[in-house]
Design a protein around this motif. Sequence first.
Motif, PDB file in Angstrom:
ATOM      1  N   HIS A  89     -44.121 -24.152  10.231  1.00 48.06           N
ATOM      2  CA  HIS A  89     -43.234 -23.342   9.400  1.00 48.06           C
ATOM      3  C   HIS A  89     -43.686 -23.309   7.938  1.00 48.06           C
ATOM      4  CE1 HIS A  89     -40.151 -22.412  12.301  1.00 48.06           C
ATOM      5  NE2 HIS A  89     -39.901 -23.680  12.569  1.00 48.06           N
ATOM      6  N   TYR A 121     -40.637 -16.501   5.353  1.00 49.49           N
ATOM      7  CA  TYR A 121     -39.381 -16.993   5.908  1.00 49.49           C
ATOM      8  C   TYR A 121     -39.230 -18.467   5.533  1.00 49.49           C
ATOM      9  CZ  TYR A 121     -39.456 -12.751   8.774  1.00 49.49           C
ATOM     10  OH  TYR A 121     -39.490 -11.450   9.188  1.00 49.49           O
ATOM     11  N   SER A 163     -43.779  -4.781   9.635  1.00 52.42           N
ATOM     12  CA  SER A 163     -42.397  -4.673  10.113  1.00 52.42           C
ATOM     13  C   SER A 163     -42.398  -3.686  11.263  1.00 52.42           C
ATOM     14  CB  SER A 163     -41.462  -4.194   8.993  1.00 52.42           C
ATOM     15  OG  SER A 163     -41.849  -2.903   8.549  1.00 52.42           O
ATOM     16  N   ASP A 183     -45.466 -19.598   8.945  1.00 52.84           N
ATOM     17  CA  ASP A 183     -44.949 -19.481  10.308  1.00 52.84           C
ATOM     18  C   ASP A 183     -46.026 -19.143  11.355  1.00 52.84           C
ATOM     19  OD1 ASP A 183     -42.172 -20.102  10.607  1.00 52.84           O
ATOM     20  OD2 ASP A 183     -41.985 -18.314  11.839  1.00 52.84           O
ATOM     21  N   THR A 219     -38.867 -11.074  13.072  1.00 54.05           N
ATOM     22  CA  THR A 219     -37.963 -10.830  11.952  1.00 54.05           C
ATOM     23  C   THR A 219     -37.305 -12.098  11.441  1.00 54.05           C
ATOM     24  OG1 THR A 219     -36.168 -10.330  13.502  1.00 54.05           O
ATOM     25  CG2 THR A 219     -37.470  -8.470  12.713  1.00 54.05           C
ATOM     26  N   GLN A 220     -37.731 -13.250  11.964  1.00 55.90           N
ATOM     27  CA  GLN A 220     -37.219 -14.539  11.516  1.00 55.90           C
ATOM     28  C   GLN A 220     -38.241 -15.607  11.878  1.00 55.90           C
ATOM     29  OE1 GLN A 220     -33.595 -15.269  13.681  1.00 55.90           O
ATOM     30  NE2 GLN A 220     -34.540 -14.872  15.662  1.00 55.90           N
ATOM     31  N   GLU A 221     -37.986 -16.821  11.395  1.00 55.51           N
ATOM     32  CA  GLU A 221     -38.858 -17.941  11.756  1.00 55.51           C
ATOM     33  C   GLU A 221     -38.881 -18.154  13.273  1.00 55.51           C
ATOM     34  OE1 GLU A 221     -38.945 -21.344   8.448  1.00 55.51           O
ATOM     35  OE2 GLU A 221     -36.982 -21.092   9.344  1.00 55.51           O
TER      36      GLU A 221
END
Length: 334
Positions: A122, A155, A268, A310, A328-330
């Motif tokens: 991360h 993130y 994206s 990440d 769209t997230q970790e």
Amino acid sequence: LSGNRDASSLDWTVSWTRRTRLTVEPFAGVAAPLGETTESYEVEVWDPTFTTLKRTITGLSSPSCSYSSAQQVADFAATVDSLPVRVYQLSANVGRGYPLQGTASHVLPVDPYLPLRVFGMHFNGTDASTTFTEWSGKTFTAFGNAKLSTTNPKYGSACGSFDGTGDYIKMAAANTDFDPGSGDYGFGGWTYPTTLTPSIQTIATTLNGTTGWALYLNNSGQLVLTWYGPGASNATVYSSSGAVAVNTWQFIWWSKSGTTFKIFVGTSGMSTQVADTTSSTDFAAGGAFNMGRFDNAGTTGRDFTGKMDDFTAYKGTPKWTASFLVPTQEFPDT
């Protein structure tokens, strides 16, 4: 009405049982006669409250249809766990019949391939820290000025920062988790390069003489995967030029599925496939895994300048083999 959602592509497949316009007595296990000259359907995709029509799928000649992840992103700006639809059977005499309305729901795990994940970073922590915590407990040592930065992470709380002059993180010894061998494999994460010089900037590598692999960025904005197989045989996959730009976060991924190697890039929405090559060259086990520097049998340099965030690796699955929705997230820890 039933729906099924593919765990990898996130595509929906919706199917239904058709009706007949003939007066017949139903028999268990026997399809009712069609009662029409041709079999034809239309499917409408709606918002969750059946207020706004999102899409009409036409030209269907069998009782099923597909709704791809790309179509979901176009209609809802994301893939969807629930799919509200109306299905119409068409008649040459009366046109659309009464609709079959329903909502198919299929909530997938955030990472259905988690049991095959062998690496996760991360890059979270406090600003300027040199402690790089790996998801599965692998130990990494920071060299040079490699550190965490809380400035503009993709993130989480921080990202990895590398200044291009001797900065890298490395394991103490080789680990088979980073050796694809002849099996399927996937590796990647978020990069934020701040320059395209020098001509090679190493993102990650296990190269050790004529064994191992390396993923790097060149001064044409190409992502390059190179590896050695048994007997020092060498193979390389190049992305299209300009696949990677500077001063922006981009998700990169290379995958091996059988003998097919692909590279994807995205910022994206849906990723773009930028390389697709077939090679029968397996991977020869390399040396210690490191990120940020080309460190091969005494040859060093070719350092990465910018940020990383990440990253994950999967052994036994490529995870993605076609264009996918950029994370769209970790990545989830569990």
